[in-house]
Scaffold this active site. Structure first.
Site: not given
Length: 479
Positions: A343, A119, A347, A17, A368
């Site tokens: 992994w 927000d 990352a 956010h 996102n």
């Protein structure tokens, strides 16, 4: 002499956010071309992990040389006896209202506040904006589909027979989307107490008070949903708030000149041959699910990069670094050597998605992450876990067509069998799959649309210009 105008931005803590809102503010600054500054009111994050995240972002951005001022708000007591995180955030923001009012008051006379942008979880702060007679905007970090749903919640309540949509049998009407199965409704409204529904409905009602809602999407991506909201189909009989689709707003982690080991591994893989599996900052799976993922990947025969995180750190909601010896089935790493990399820590997701070797993305469908994937033209297999992600997944498959559906057992924590993951990965990555070819072509087309939208003459660029003109006109009393 007239005071210097400023736009006040009040973002929620946490990178998803905070940085999205800040990037949107920077777009406003650039479009305004010096017409106003940006003042960011920073709340103390309620956890140390989030507080450290925010502090790092503030330090970096404060040193950027942009016309941005950061003001730290005083700490408030944490509300107690909250039934869940949604109620905690709601009450936590209410406690901040006096400090927000004092901070905005304190900006005068050197800075004249021309607008407040909050927000979408912070609509309780509209009361402060109204009291100070400052135009209030919402920054909506999720897709327009979730905005349409939140506006629609009062009407959808009539379809409910319990505390959520668990017992609803027929598909639900979210204007601009195909009929939505109850199983694809956001987890925060399905597996929750009725208080959650009440809170989201409260925010949806208050959106109607906003001078406008700034949405992190594009007209091209969500044309039908944006049109449905603008036409008043979500809240019949009432004028919809003005919509400003300025996306995609994407924050890319700054590079330090060091090529991450995951990126170096990708350098050795053929173009579009690797499927990435990554599940966000809070996405983890138990040992049984990890075994199914491993079996599905091994049986698929495809190259993969799997970001596998361990159980949450004690007392937090955030994953730990994984112990691969404990989590992975015996012999899995040897069987997939050369075509797979597991992994066990954080990352650089956006850098990985930008790599030519990546041809698909198994994702939790945080918005996102979705925007990053589409920016780079990478089609998806949605594996939603929490928040509004199930609605995002439905839209990506049924509405936009950039993803291959994944069947899961929602009664078992969204459990996916190995054979189903194998099928979805093959469908996405095999050139012979019509479903995968369509998703790949649509993702590539969307990537081109994103880049045009933000460029001169594009839809998002035009929306930003209109918004800046509107803010400046409002500050002059011309509207």
């Amino acid at each position: 002499m007239a005071s210097r105008p400023t736009v006040v931005l009040i973002p929620r803590w946490g990178s998803g956010h905070f940085m999205s809102a800040l990037e949107a503010g920077k777009k406003l600054l650039a479009t305004g071309d010096g017409a106003f500054s940006l003042t960011v009111l920073v709340m103390h994050a309620p956890t140390q992990e989030k507080a450290s995240e925010v502090e790092g972002h503030v330090r970096r951005e404060a040193a950027s040389g942009l016309d941005i001022r950061f003001l730290q708000l005083p700490a408030v007591e944490h509300p107690t006896d909250c039934v869940d995180q949604v109620e905690f955030v709601f009450r936590y923001i209410q406690l901040h209202a006096p400090n927000v009012k004092a901070a905005i008051d304190g900006l005068a006379p050197s800075s004249r506040v021309v607008a407040v942008v909050v927000d979408f979880f912070f609509t309780a702060l509209f009361d402060v904006a109204h009291e100070l007679a400052v135009p209030a905007y919402v920054y909506f970090t999720s897709p327009a589909a979730f905005l349409a749903l939140m506006l629609r919640l009062p009407a959808l309540r009539e379809d409910m027979t319990g505390p959520g949509f668990e017992n609803t049998e027929r598909a639900l009407d979210v204007p601009g989307l195909p009929p939505v199965p109850p199983s694809c409704m956001p987890v925060c409204l399905v597996k929750s107490r009725i208080q959650n529904y009440d809170t989201f409905e409260y925010h949806g009602r208050r959106f109607m008070e906003a001078r406008g809602v700034i949405v992190n999407t594009t007209v091209e991506l969500e044309a039908s949903v944006l049109a449905a909201i603008a036409d008043g189909r979500c809240v019949p009989g009432r004028p919809a708030p003005a919509l400003h689709a300025i996306g995609p707003v994407i924050w890319f982690e700054p590079k330090d000149g060091h090529r991450h080991e995951c990126v170096r591994w990708l350098d050795a893989q053929p173009p579009a041959s690797v499927v990435l599996l990554c599940f966000g900052s809070m996405g983890t799976h138990d040992a049984a699910q990890v075994r199914e993922i491993a079996a599905g990947l091994e049986q698929s025969g495809h190259r993969f990069l799997w970001v596998l995180r361990g159980p949450p750190v004690a007392g937090t909601r955030f994953p730990s670094n994984a112990n691969l010896d404990e989590l992975l089935p015996e012999g899995f790493l040897e069987a997939t050597a050369g075509r797979g990399l597991v992994w066990p820590a954080w990352a650089p997701q956006s850098e990985i998605l930008s790599h030519a070797a990546v041809g698909g993305f198994v994702t939790h469908c945080g918005w996102n992450s979705v925007l990053e994937s589409l920016w780079f033209g990478v089609p998806m297999v949605p594996w939603p876990l929490y928040g509004e992600q199930h609605l995002n997944a439905f839209e990506l498959v049924a509405g936009v067509g950039v993803a291959v559906a994944l069947e899961m057992d929602r009664k078992k924590g969204f459990f996916v069998q190995a054979a189903e993951l194998e099928r979805a990965v093959r469908s996405l990555m095999d050139g012979a799959s019509e479903e995968g070819r369509k998703a790949r072509a649509k993702a590539s087309e969307t990537s081109a649309e994103f880049r045009r939208a933000g460029g001169e003459g594009g839809s998002s660029c035009a929306a930003l210009k209109r918004l800046v003109v509107e803010i400046l006109d409002l500050s002059d009393g011309r509207k």
